[in-house]
Design an enzyme around this catalytic site. Structure first.
Site, PDB file in Angstrom:
ATOM      1  CE  LYS A 239      -3.685  -2.582   2.181  1.00 46.68           C
ATOM      2  NZ  LYS A 239      -4.327  -3.035   3.431  1.00 46.68           N
TER       3      LYS A 239
ATOM      4  CD  GLN B 174      -3.153  -4.579   6.680  1.00 45.50           C
ATOM      5  OE1 GLN B 174      -3.061  -3.617   5.930  1.00 45.50           O
ATOM      6  NE2 GLN B 174      -3.814  -5.670   6.353  1.00 45.50           N
TER       7      GLN B 174
ATOM      8  CG  ASP C  96      -9.265  -0.070   4.846  1.00 49.61           C
ATOM      9  OD1 ASP C  96      -9.050  -0.310   3.653  1.00 49.61           O
ATOM     10  OD2 ASP C  96      -8.680  -0.642   5.794  1.00 49.61           O
TER      11      ASP C  96
END
Ligand code: NAP
Length: 283
Positions: free
Chosen positions: A54, A98, A121
């Site tokens: 990412k 994460q 997200d």
């Protein structure tokens, strides 16, 4: 019939190069450089690879990266303090925590603390609520990637029968909401669905997000359907999806492979969300 294989790698690359140009243009017009903060708690090797990918993807399109790596011994309060700091940092347009976090840390609760404006997200309850109500907001990345593939391959959704197998907050529910927003007639299936094969056979657009290797058989596919396989399953013979690709591609008109279908879209959509967040924060 032999299906056209949807090239997720190529589409993701296309999205990334478009983003690079859009970010350049945004900054040339005086916009602040978008920034993506990632938080990795502990030393899970798979999570470390995901976060590194990412960050690398961010750098490639001109997003500033803020990579925070916290030891597995970190406390809930320490991660919360970092989240609050990032929520208040104007250089940070998007925050990605994460998951999973180490077991002594409540990752689900931490997610709720991310400023919805920075929720790249798309997984906070506020983002889920905005999606459910059809209001503008940041959408979860994998479902957004599914929709982008459908759009780029000109799959007609208005009035289409869409069947989504899987009802997770991460994939199934948001994909279903996004398909509904595009005026598909949506059925959501799960582990208690009766006659799953029959329901799948109704689908003009069949999305499998289950996590069971090759569960969806070729004869569950309506001839001419579009099949989107979100599943990623590691087996002795390598990575496979939730759909039995060979037999399904004999009946489908369009189908995603695994790997190389939905997978590459997820990071591309995260990067796009980061630009969208930066723009919205400047308004
Ligand atoms: P999940 O949270 O485990 O949800 C799986 C869903 O499948 C649940 O709703 C479950 O039903 C349903 N299910 C399980 N067994 C079933 C059966 N026999 N028949 C019908 N439905 C069944 O998984 P997820 O996070 O949504 O992920 C799904 C898959 O997508 C996984 O393979 C994952 O690795 C992959 N994935 C890929 C990406 C990507 O970037 N490509 C991103 C995220 C996930 P119940 O609710 O009734 O238990």
């Amino acid at each position: 019939m032999s299906a056209t294989v949807i090239d997720g790698k190529q589409v993701a690359q296309q999205v990334r190069s478009e983003l690079r140009a859009e970010i350049e243009e945004w900054m040339a017009a005086g916009g602040r450089q978008p920034g993506l903060a990632t938080i990795l708690v502990g030393d899970d090797p798979a999570s470390a690879v995901y976060v590194a990918n990412k960050q690398r993807g961010s750098a490639e399109v001109g997003i500033e990266g803020f990579a925070h790596e916290l030891p597995a011994s970190s406390t809930q309060e320490e991660v919360e303090a970092l989240l609050h700091e990032l929520n208040g940092d104007p250089r940070v347009s998007g925050i990605l925590l994460q998951l999973p976090t180490p077991s002594h840390i409540d990752g689900t609760h931490l997610t709720t603390l991310i400023d919805p404006a920075k929720d790249v997200d798309g997984l906070t309850p506020v983002s889920a609520g905005l999606l459910a109500k059809g209001l503008p907001g940041l959408r979860p990345c994998t479902p957004a990637g599914v929709m982008e593939l459908l759009r780029r391959y000109d799959v007609g959704l208005t009035g289409a029968e869409a069947v989504v197998v899987g009802r997770s907050d991460l994939v199934g529910k948001p994909v279903a909401a996004l398909l509904l927003a595009e005026h598909a007639t949506v059925t959501i299936c799960h582990s208690r669905t009766r006659a799953l094969d029959e329901v799948c056979r109704r689908a003009d657009v069949l999305v499998a997000a289950v996590g069971r290797a090759e569960m969806v058989q070729g004869d569950w596919v309506k001839p001419g359907a579009t099949v989107i396989d979100v599943g990623i399953n590691r087996t002795d013979s390598g990575l496979v999806g939730d759909v039995e690709f060979e037999s399904a591609s004999q009946r489908a008109a369009l189908i995603t492979p695994v790997p190389g279908g939905v997978g590459p879209m997820t990071i591309a959509m995260l990067l796009r969300n980061t630009l969208l967040a930066a723009r919205a924060q400047a308004d």
